[in-house]
Design a protein around this motif. Structure first.
Motif, PDB file in Angstrom:
ATOM      1  N   MET A   1     104.449  10.807  27.272  1.00 55.37           N
ATOM      2  CA  MET A   1     104.506  10.925  28.715  1.00 55.37           C
ATOM      3  C   MET A   1     103.171  10.477  29.307  1.00 55.37           C
ATOM      4  SD  MET A   1     104.930  14.296  31.038  1.00 55.37           S
ATOM      5  CE  MET A   1     106.640  14.301  31.409  1.00 55.37           C
ATOM      6  N   ILE A   2     103.232   9.662  30.320  1.00 51.37           N
ATOM      7  CA  ILE A   2     102.041   9.139  30.965  1.00 51.37           C
ATOM      8  C   ILE A   2     101.699  10.007  32.163  1.00 51.37           C
ATOM      9  CG2 ILE A   2     101.083   7.163  32.173  1.00 51.37           C
ATOM     10  CD1 ILE A   2     102.836   5.382  30.431  1.00 51.37           C
ATOM     11  N   CYS A   3     100.445  10.358  32.270  1.00 51.75           N
ATOM     12  CA  CYS A   3      99.960  11.185  33.370  1.00 51.75           C
ATOM     13  C   CYS A   3     100.073  10.421  34.690  1.00 51.75           C
ATOM     14  CB  CYS A   3      98.501  11.570  33.107  1.00 51.75           C
ATOM     15  SG  CYS A   3      97.739  12.468  34.455  1.00 51.75           S
ATOM     16  N   PRO A   4     100.644  11.031  35.721  1.00 52.06           N
ATOM     17  CA  PRO A   4     100.800  10.326  37.001  1.00 52.06           C
ATOM     18  C   PRO A   4      99.465  10.057  37.700  1.00 52.06           C
ATOM     19  CG  PRO A   4     101.536  12.594  37.202  1.00 52.06           C
ATOM     20  CD  PRO A   4     101.236  12.364  35.752  1.00 52.06           C
ATOM     21  N   LEU A   5      98.414  10.772  37.315  1.00 51.40           N
ATOM     22  CA  LEU A   5      97.105  10.563  37.928  1.00 51.40           C
ATOM     23  C   LEU A   5      96.262   9.542  37.168  1.00 51.40           C
ATOM     24  CD1 LEU A   5      96.211  14.289  38.690  1.00 51.40           C
ATOM     25  CD2 LEU A   5      97.176  12.594  40.245  1.00 51.40           C
ATOM     26  N   ALA A   6      96.803   9.006  36.102  1.00 52.93           N
ATOM     27  CA  ALA A   6      96.054   8.064  35.278  1.00 52.93           C
ATOM     28  C   ALA A   6      95.783   6.776  36.052  1.00 52.93           C
ATOM     29  CB  ALA A   6      96.815   7.765  34.005  1.00 52.93           C
ATOM     30  N   ASN A   7      94.658   6.156  35.728  1.00 49.54           N
ATOM     31  CA  ASN A   7      94.251   4.912  36.352  1.00 49.54           C
ATOM     32  C   ASN A   7      94.187   3.841  35.269  1.00 49.54           C
ATOM     33  OD1 ASN A   7      93.239   3.021  38.120  1.00 49.54           O
ATOM     34  ND2 ASN A   7      91.145   3.753  37.965  1.00 49.54           N
ATOM     35  N   PHE A   8      95.239   3.019  35.154  1.00 44.78           N
ATOM     36  CA  PHE A   8      95.343   2.059  34.068  1.00 44.78           C
ATOM     37  C   PHE A   8      94.814   0.689  34.458  1.00 44.78           C
ATOM     38  CE2 PHE A   8      98.775   5.036  32.989  1.00 44.78           C
ATOM     39  CZ  PHE A   8      98.365   5.366  31.720  1.00 44.78           C
ATOM     40  N   GLU A   9      94.128   0.076  33.494  1.00 45.40           N
ATOM     41  CA  GLU A   9      93.683  -1.302  33.625  1.00 45.40           C
ATOM     42  C   GLU A   9      94.156  -2.044  32.393  1.00 45.40           C
ATOM     43  OE1 GLU A   9      89.430  -1.295  34.103  1.00 45.40           O
ATOM     44  OE2 GLU A   9      89.523   0.367  35.514  1.00 45.40           O
ATOM     45  N   ASP A  10      94.692  -3.236  32.581  1.00 43.68           N
ATOM     46  CA  ASP A  10      95.135  -4.040  31.447  1.00 43.68           C
ATOM     47  C   ASP A  10      93.935  -4.419  30.590  1.00 43.68           C
ATOM     48  OD1 ASP A  10      97.653  -3.960  32.491  1.00 43.68           O
ATOM     49  OD2 ASP A  10      97.711  -6.050  33.129  1.00 43.68           O
ATOM     50  N   GLN A  21      93.659   0.568  29.391  1.00 43.58           N
ATOM     51  CA  GLN A  21      92.546   1.502  29.380  1.00 43.58           C
ATOM     52  C   GLN A  21      92.704   2.428  30.573  1.00 43.58           C
ATOM     53  OE1 GLN A  21      88.716  -0.360  29.602  1.00 43.58           O
ATOM     54  NE2 GLN A  21      87.616   1.569  29.709  1.00 43.58           N
ATOM     55  N   CYS A  22      92.492   3.698  30.347  1.00 46.34           N
ATOM     56  CA  CYS A  22      92.521   4.675  31.433  1.00 46.34           C
ATOM     57  C   CYS A  22      91.119   5.241  31.597  1.00 46.34           C
ATOM     58  CB  CYS A  22      93.510   5.798  31.141  1.00 46.34           C
ATOM     59  SG  CYS A  22      93.528   7.045  32.449  1.00 46.34           S
ATOM     60  N   SER A  23      90.465   4.850  32.668  1.00 45.92           N
ATOM     61  CA  SER A  23      89.099   5.305  32.912  1.00 45.92           C
ATOM     62  C   SER A  23      89.053   6.791  33.260  1.00 45.92           C
ATOM     63  CB  SER A  23      88.475   4.494  34.048  1.00 45.92           C
ATOM     64  OG  SER A  23      88.452   3.139  33.694  1.00 45.92           O
ATOM     65  N   ARG A  24      90.099   7.287  33.876  1.00 46.17           N
ATOM     66  CA  ARG A  24      90.134   8.683  34.286  1.00 46.17           C
ATOM     67  C   ARG A  24      90.206   9.625  33.084  1.00 46.17           C
ATOM     68  NH1 ARG A  24      93.799   9.374  39.461  1.00 46.17           N
ATOM     69  NH2 ARG A  24      92.097   8.439  40.549  1.00 46.17           N
ATOM     70  N   GLN A  25      90.995   9.230  32.075  1.00 46.19           N
ATOM     71  CA  GLN A  25      91.156  10.070  30.890  1.00 46.19           C
ATOM     72  C   GLN A  25      90.285   9.597  29.721  1.00 46.19           C
ATOM     73  OE1 GLN A  25      95.359   9.806  30.179  1.00 46.19           O
ATOM     74  NE2 GLN A  25      95.798  11.539  31.514  1.00 46.19           N
ATOM     75  N   GLU A  93      97.798  -8.645  15.861  1.00 43.91           N
ATOM     76  CA  GLU A  93      97.459  -9.595  16.919  1.00 43.91           C
ATOM     77  C   GLU A  93      97.103  -8.856  18.209  1.00 43.91           C
ATOM     78  OE1 GLU A  93      99.501 -13.207  19.528  1.00 43.91           O
ATOM     79  OE2 GLU A  93     100.734 -12.027  18.165  1.00 43.91           O
ATOM     80  N   LEU A  94      97.894  -7.864  18.548  1.00 41.43           N
ATOM     81  CA  LEU A  94      97.666  -7.088  19.767  1.00 41.43           C
ATOM     82  C   LEU A  94      96.345  -6.326  19.697  1.00 41.43           C
ATOM     83  CD1 LEU A  94      98.703  -6.015  22.484  1.00 41.43           C
ATOM     84  CD2 LEU A  94      99.984  -4.294  21.205  1.00 41.43           C
ATOM     85  N   LEU A  95      96.106  -5.640  18.583  1.00 46.47           N
ATOM     86  CA  LEU A  95      94.884  -4.848  18.450  1.00 46.47           C
ATOM     87  C   LEU A  95      93.641  -5.719  18.353  1.00 46.47           C
ATOM     88  CD1 LEU A  95      96.187  -2.082  16.023  1.00 46.47           C
ATOM     89  CD2 LEU A  95      95.864  -1.918  18.503  1.00 46.47           C
ATOM     90  N   ASN A  96      93.737  -6.861  17.671  1.00 48.53           N
ATOM     91  CA  ASN A  96      92.593  -7.773  17.595  1.00 48.53           C
ATOM     92  C   ASN A  96      92.241  -8.332  18.966  1.00 48.53           C
ATOM     93  OD1 ASN A  96      92.158  -7.516  14.834  1.00 48.53           O
ATOM     94  ND2 ASN A  96      93.494  -9.225  14.317  1.00 48.53           N
ATOM     95  N   GLY A  97      93.255  -8.705  19.741  1.00 44.20           N
ATOM     96  CA  GLY A  97      93.016  -9.189  21.093  1.00 44.20           C
ATOM     97  C   GLY A  97      92.402  -8.123  21.974  1.00 44.20           C
ATOM     98  N   ALA A  98      92.896  -6.901  21.847  1.00 38.74           N
ATOM     99  CA  ALA A  98      92.354  -5.793  22.646  1.00 38.74           C
ATOM    100  C   ALA A  98      90.898  -5.524  22.276  1.00 38.74           C
ATOM    101  CB  ALA A  98      93.192  -4.541  22.439  1.00 38.74           C
TER     102      ALA A  98
END
Length: 120
Positions: A1-10, A21-25, A93-98
């Motif tokens: 479950m994703i927190c509704p107050l989370a602030n996500f950045e790709d 990335q969630c800077s808030r959490q 591939e996903l984790l290396n790119g991240a």
């Protein structure tokens, strides 16, 4: 479950998933194989090391039925990843790119702060 107050950045996306990335959490969220998993920063990099350590060639060479899949259980999550060879390659591939984007962002931030910038 994703927190509704989370602030996500790709951080990074592929056709198979995404890392946010969630800077808030102060955590990373991995979206892969139809579900989303939250990781503390250190756990995210530990998970990447686990995925990198999977021996793909051994999975290919081994003819037993149990070699077709590998099970990875990340620290402090309720998720269990059951991965076939394609899943392992797509997740790598996903984790290396991240990781590359996280490192690049860190270098850019260091350079913008006016301190000498060294790229390893």
């Amino acid at each position: 479950m994703i927190c509704p107050l989370a602030n996500f950045e790709d951080v990074y996306k592929t056709d198979h998933g995404a890392v946010y990335q969630c800077s808030r959490q102060n955590c990373y969220w991995l979206e892969f194989a139809g579900s989303t998993t939250a990781f503390k920063v250190s756990d995210f990099f530990s998970f990447k090391k686990k995925i990198d350590a999977i021996d793909i060639s051994a999975m290919i060479i081994d003819s037993s039925r149990t070699a077709d899949f590998t099970i990875v259980m990340p620290y402090r999550t309720s998720r269990c990843f059951v991965l076939d060879i394609n899943d392992v390659l797509n997740l790598r591939e996903l984790l290396n790119g991240a990781k590359f984007m996280i490192t690049l962002n860190s270098v850019v931030q260091t350079c913008l702060k006016g301190t000498p910038c060294r790229v390893a």
